[in-house]
Design a protein around this motif. Structure first.
Motif, PDB file in Angstrom:
ATOM      1  N   HIS A  64       0.492  -1.200   0.013  1.00  0.00           N
ATOM      2  CA  HIS A  64       0.181  -0.160  -0.021  1.00  0.00           C
ATOM      3  C   HIS A  64       1.037   1.256  -0.017  1.00  0.00           C
ATOM      4  O   HIS A  64       0.837   2.292   0.712  1.00  0.00           O
ATOM      5  N   GLY A  65       1.728   1.260  -0.897  1.00  0.00           N
ATOM      6  CA  GLY A  65       2.534   2.397  -1.082  1.00  0.00           C
ATOM      7  C   GLY A  65       3.703   2.654  -0.102  1.00  0.00           C
ATOM      8  O   GLY A  65       4.346   3.959   0.214  1.00  0.00           O
ATOM      9  N   LEU A  66       4.165   1.757   0.779  1.00  0.00           N
ATOM     10  CA  LEU A  66       5.160   1.862   1.589  1.00  0.00           C
ATOM     11  C   LEU A  66       6.457   1.446   1.198  1.00  0.00           C
ATOM     12  O   LEU A  66       6.219   0.198   0.641  1.00  0.00           O
ATOM     13  N   CYS A  67       7.624   1.915   1.433  1.00  0.00           N
ATOM     14  CA  CYS A  67       8.946   1.187   1.055  1.00  0.00           C
ATOM     15  C   CYS A  67       9.893   1.507   2.461  1.00  0.00           C
ATOM     16  O   CYS A  67       9.950   2.506   2.818  1.00  0.00           O
ATOM     17  N   VAL A  68      10.639   0.486   2.322  1.00  0.00           N
ATOM     18  CA  VAL A  68      11.763   0.578   3.418  1.00  0.00           C
ATOM     19  C   VAL A  68      13.084   0.340   2.761  1.00  0.00           C
ATOM     20  O   VAL A  68      13.197  -0.652   1.956  1.00  0.00           O
ATOM     21  N   VAL A  69      14.194   1.262   2.765  1.00  0.00           N
ATOM     22  CA  VAL A  69      15.421   1.030   2.145  1.00  0.00           C
ATOM     23  C   VAL A  69      16.567   0.857   3.362  1.00  0.00           C
ATOM     24  O   VAL A  69      16.491   1.688   4.235  1.00  0.00           O
ATOM     25  N   TRP A  70      17.446   0.357   3.122  1.00  0.00           N
ATOM     26  CA  TRP A  70      18.426   0.009   4.261  1.00  0.00           C
ATOM     27  C   TRP A  70      19.929  -0.037   3.365  1.00  0.00           C
ATOM     28  O   TRP A  70      19.916  -0.686   2.251  1.00  0.00           O
ATOM     29  N   ARG A  71      20.945   0.490   4.210  1.00  0.00           N
ATOM     30  CA  ARG A  71      22.010   0.420   3.557  1.00  0.00           C
ATOM     31  C   ARG A  71      22.731  -1.078   3.653  1.00  0.00           C
ATOM     32  O   ARG A  71      23.181  -1.398   4.797  1.00  0.00           O
ATOM     33  N   ASP A  72      22.603  -1.830   2.491  1.00  0.00           N
ATOM     34  CA  ASP A  72      23.162  -3.288   2.768  1.00  0.00           C
ATOM     35  C   ASP A  72      24.585  -3.531   3.030  1.00  0.00           C
ATOM     36  O   ASP A  72      24.996  -4.719   3.570  1.00  0.00           O
ATOM     37  N   ALA A  73      25.444  -2.226   2.851  1.00  0.00           N
ATOM     38  CA  ALA A  73      26.651  -2.676   3.084  1.00  0.00           C
ATOM     39  C   ALA A  73      27.063  -2.616   4.609  1.00  0.00           C
ATOM     40  O   ALA A  73      28.092  -3.363   5.016  1.00  0.00           O
ATOM     41  N   ALA A  74      26.356  -2.185   5.162  1.00  0.00           N
ATOM     42  CA  ALA A  74      26.109  -2.144   7.045  1.00  0.00           C
ATOM     43  C   ALA A  74      25.269  -3.031   7.572  1.00  0.00           C
ATOM     44  O   ALA A  74      25.681  -3.658   8.936  1.00  0.00           O
ATOM     45  N   TRP A  75      24.065  -3.355   6.982  1.00  0.00           N
ATOM     46  CA  TRP A  75      23.054  -4.127   7.652  1.00  0.00           C
ATOM     47  C   TRP A  75      22.468  -5.253   6.715  1.00  0.00           C
ATOM     48  O   TRP A  75      22.431  -5.243   5.656  1.00  0.00           O
ATOM     49  N   SER A  76      22.317  -6.377   7.562  1.00  0.00           N
ATOM     50  CA  SER A  76      21.515  -7.813   6.894  1.00  0.00           C
ATOM     51  C   SER A  76      20.337  -7.919   7.350  1.00  0.00           C
ATOM     52  O   SER A  76      20.127  -7.502   8.727  1.00  0.00           O
ATOM     53  N   LEU A  77      19.507  -8.135   6.640  1.00  0.00           N
ATOM     54  CA  LEU A  77      18.159  -8.539   6.744  1.00  0.00           C
ATOM     55  C   LEU A  77      18.059  -9.711   7.719  1.00  0.00           C
ATOM     56  O   LEU A  77      18.388 -10.795   7.309  1.00  0.00           O
ATOM     57  N   VAL A  78      17.226  -9.392   8.944  1.00  0.00           N
ATOM     58  CA  VAL A  78      16.964 -10.624   9.601  1.00  0.00           C
ATOM     59  C   VAL A  78      15.562 -11.185   9.385  1.00  0.00           C
ATOM     60  O   VAL A  78      15.151 -12.570   8.947  1.00  0.00           O
ATOM     61  N   THR A  79      14.605 -10.376   9.374  1.00  0.00           N
ATOM     62  CA  THR A  79      13.192 -10.754   9.037  1.00  0.00           C
ATOM     63  C   THR A  79      12.336  -9.587   8.742  1.00  0.00           C
ATOM     64  O   THR A  79      12.716  -8.265   9.052  1.00  0.00           O
ATOM     65  N   GLN A  80      11.181  -9.528   8.184  1.00  0.00           N
ATOM     66  CA  GLN A  80      10.600  -8.581   7.578  1.00  0.00           C
ATOM     67  C   GLN A  80       8.868  -8.733   7.448  1.00  0.00           C
ATOM     68  O   GLN A  80       8.489 -10.219   7.385  1.00  0.00           O
ATOM     69  N   GLY A  81       8.079  -7.892   7.467  1.00  0.00           N
ATOM     70  CA  GLY A  81       6.597  -8.255   7.721  1.00  0.00           C
ATOM     71  C   GLY A  81       6.023  -6.754   7.248  1.00  0.00           C
ATOM     72  O   GLY A  81       6.401  -5.755   7.474  1.00  0.00           O
ATOM     73  N   GLU A  82       4.688  -6.931   6.662  1.00  0.00           N
ATOM     74  CA  GLU A  82       3.514  -5.916   6.588  1.00  0.00           C
ATOM     75  C   GLU A  82       2.481  -6.257   7.362  1.00  0.00           C
ATOM     76  O   GLU A  82       1.946  -7.301   7.028  1.00  0.00           O
ATOM     77  N   HIS A  83       1.633  -5.472   8.192  1.00  0.00           N
ATOM     78  CA  HIS A  83       0.491  -5.570   9.086  1.00  0.00           C
ATOM     79  C   HIS A  83      -0.325  -4.330   8.701  1.00  0.00           C
ATOM     80  O   HIS A  83       0.020  -3.194   9.033  1.00  0.00           O
ATOM     81  N   GLN A  84      -1.642  -4.534   8.537  1.00  0.00           N
ATOM     82  CA  GLN A  84      -2.707  -3.486   8.620  1.00  0.00           C
ATOM     83  C   GLN A  84      -2.922  -3.186  10.061  1.00  0.00           C
ATOM     84  O   GLN A  84      -3.176  -4.008  11.034  1.00  0.00           O
ATOM     85  N   VAL A  85      -3.027  -2.201  10.235  1.00  0.00           N
ATOM     86  CA  VAL A  85      -3.136  -1.491  11.607  1.00  0.00           C
ATOM     87  C   VAL A  85      -4.193  -0.373  11.865  1.00  0.00           C
ATOM     88  O   VAL A  85      -4.564   0.199  12.866  1.00  0.00           O
ATOM     89  N   ALA A  86      -4.824  -0.191  10.680  1.00  0.00           N
ATOM     90  CA  ALA A  86      -5.764   1.116  10.560  1.00  0.00           C
ATOM     91  C   ALA A  86      -6.571   1.049   9.427  1.00  0.00           C
ATOM     92  O   ALA A  86      -6.109   0.320   8.426  1.00  0.00           O
ATOM     93  N   GLN A  87      -7.523   1.962   9.375  1.00  0.00           N
ATOM     94  CA  GLN A  87      -8.519   1.766   8.046  1.00  0.00           C
ATOM     95  C   GLN A  87      -9.066   3.288   8.026  1.00  0.00           C
ATOM     96  O   GLN A  87      -9.402   3.947   9.084  1.00  0.00           O
ATOM     97  N   ASP A  88      -9.022   3.883   6.838  1.00  0.00           N
ATOM     98  CA  ASP A  88      -9.637   5.128   6.556  1.00  0.00           C
ATOM     99  C   ASP A  88     -11.092   5.049   6.944  1.00  0.00           C
ATOM    100  O   ASP A  88     -11.865   4.232   6.734  1.00  0.00           O
TER     101      ASP A  88
END
Length: 383
Positions: A64-88
């Motif tokens: 839903h139009g959200l993006c996350v960017v991280w510097r791969d040279a310094a950080w490694s991905l452990v886990t990720q997810g997306e959850h709905q928390v509200a509604q217009d």
């Protein structure tokens, strides 16, 4: 850390493309470790305009139009997810046609050199502004904190950024500030772009409002030092479960998050001993017995209630208002008529012999013409 609402329709679809990417490229020195972008329909377009070199950064594109960017040279991905928390609210419509669903997109990362972990959350809040959407700001903040408690780990550095569509005085912001440090806010619409963290405020520096780059929202940046004392903010080690503050009138608080999975939080099993402890030579004197507390009230029976025959429902009102018709008259048997009364006895006329004084000449004449009385005689027997 960078938080930026790109306003995709305005910046990229209506002819002003390049302003957001130019702003990111101009401020990416030193390089950002984490970036949370809202209304980001294509992270590849943004990274290309920002002149990000391939291999230096990794990203997650949300639904839903959200993006996350991280510097791969310094950080490694452990886990990720997306959850709905509200509604217009129904009166609002998402500018990108997402049906009004409002999510959090999160990643859990580990630093490649030190091993320290970070839990980075990106959020775009519900409309109308400061309403919290259908469920209200209290529930929206509770759902964000519940996501952190369920998927974060002890000693994670928690960083929450985004366009919350809620200013610092909203219910959403107040509830988040009761559990996290509110380190920075913008100025657009009263300050709806915000940053929260559990990192101590002494480890935070270089808070900057970078402008809007044509999007109409504030691009916010901050520098956080992840050193000793990490995780000692309001949420502590996340061993303490999140507890909501008093909800506003007419709302019910969201339920608390479930406990940590077994083994995720350290549990001490050592027996504490007192050195050089000695037992007393004589036992202490006995104390008189105190009256016992009254017994607890009896536990109500859990037997199912007896079923009772339901009474038929009353007739509808339109039938109750009409007067009821009188019952039909039933024919009844008539008793037989009484017999006619017997005729009155006839009065006996006195004989002429006993009549001494006739009342009239007619009666006297009548008496003189009467036949002598009949005398009985025996009947002759015939053979």
């Amino acid at each position: 850390v960078l938080s930026y609402h790109l306003a995709w329709q305005k910046v990229f679809d209506e002819g002003t493309s390049g302003g957001a990417g130019t702003l990111i490229a101009a401020t990416n020195t030193p390089e950002y470790d984490f970036m949370g972008l809202q209304e980001c329909e294509s992270i590849g377009v943004v990274m290309s305009q920002a002149n990000f070199q391939a291999g230096n950064f990794s990203f997650q594109q949300g639904a839903h139009g959200l993006c996350v960017v991280w510097r791969d040279a310094a950080w490694s991905l452990v886990t990720q997810g997306e959850h709905q928390v509200a509604q217009d609210s129904p009166s609002q419509q998402s500018p990108l046609g997402h049906g009004g669903e409002r999510d959090v997109l999160w990643v859990r990362l580990a630093h490649r050199q030190t091993g320290r972990t970070a839990f980075f959350v990106n959020h775009h809040g519900p409309l109308p502004i400061n309403s919290g959407g259908i469920c209200g700001g209290f529930a929206t903040a509770g759902n964000i904190l519940r996501t952190i408690a369920q998927h974060g780990q002890p000693n994670d550095a928690v960083i929450v950024v985004g366009d919350f569509n809620a200013d610092a005085n909203s219910t959403t912001a107040r509830e988040l500030k009761a559990n996290l440090n509110h380190i920075f806010g913008g100025v657009v619409d009263g300050g709806i772009d915000n940053m929260f963290t559990n990192v101590p405020t002494s480890n935070i520096a270089d808070l900057k409002n970078l402008g809007n780059g044509g999007s109409g929202h504030d691009a916010l940046s901050a520098t956080l030092t992840l050193g000793p004392g990490l995780g000692l903010g309001p949420l502590g080690n996340f061993g303490q479960q999140w507890r909501p503050t008093s909800p506003p009138t007419g709302t019910s608080p969201p339920p608390p998050p479930p406990p940590w999975p077994e083994g995720s939080a350290p549990v001490s099993t050592e027996i504490q001993t007192v050195p050089n402890a000695t037992m007393p030579s004589t036992p202490p004197p006995l104390q008189p017995l105190q009256p016992s507390a009254p017994p607890p009230p009896p536990v109500p029976s859990m037997a199912p209630p007896q079923l009772q025959r339901q009474q038929p429902p009353p007739p509808p009102l339109w039938q109750q208002d009409q007067p009821s018709a009188p019952p039909p008259v039933q024919p009844t048997e008539q008793p037989p008529p009484p017999p006619p009364p017997p005729p009155p006895p006839r009065e006996r006329q006195p004989s002429p012999a006993t009549s001494t004084f006739p009342t009239s000449t007619t009666e006297a004449a009548h008496a003189s013409t009467k036949q002598p009385p009949l005398t009985s005689r025996p009947l002759a027997r015939t053979s």
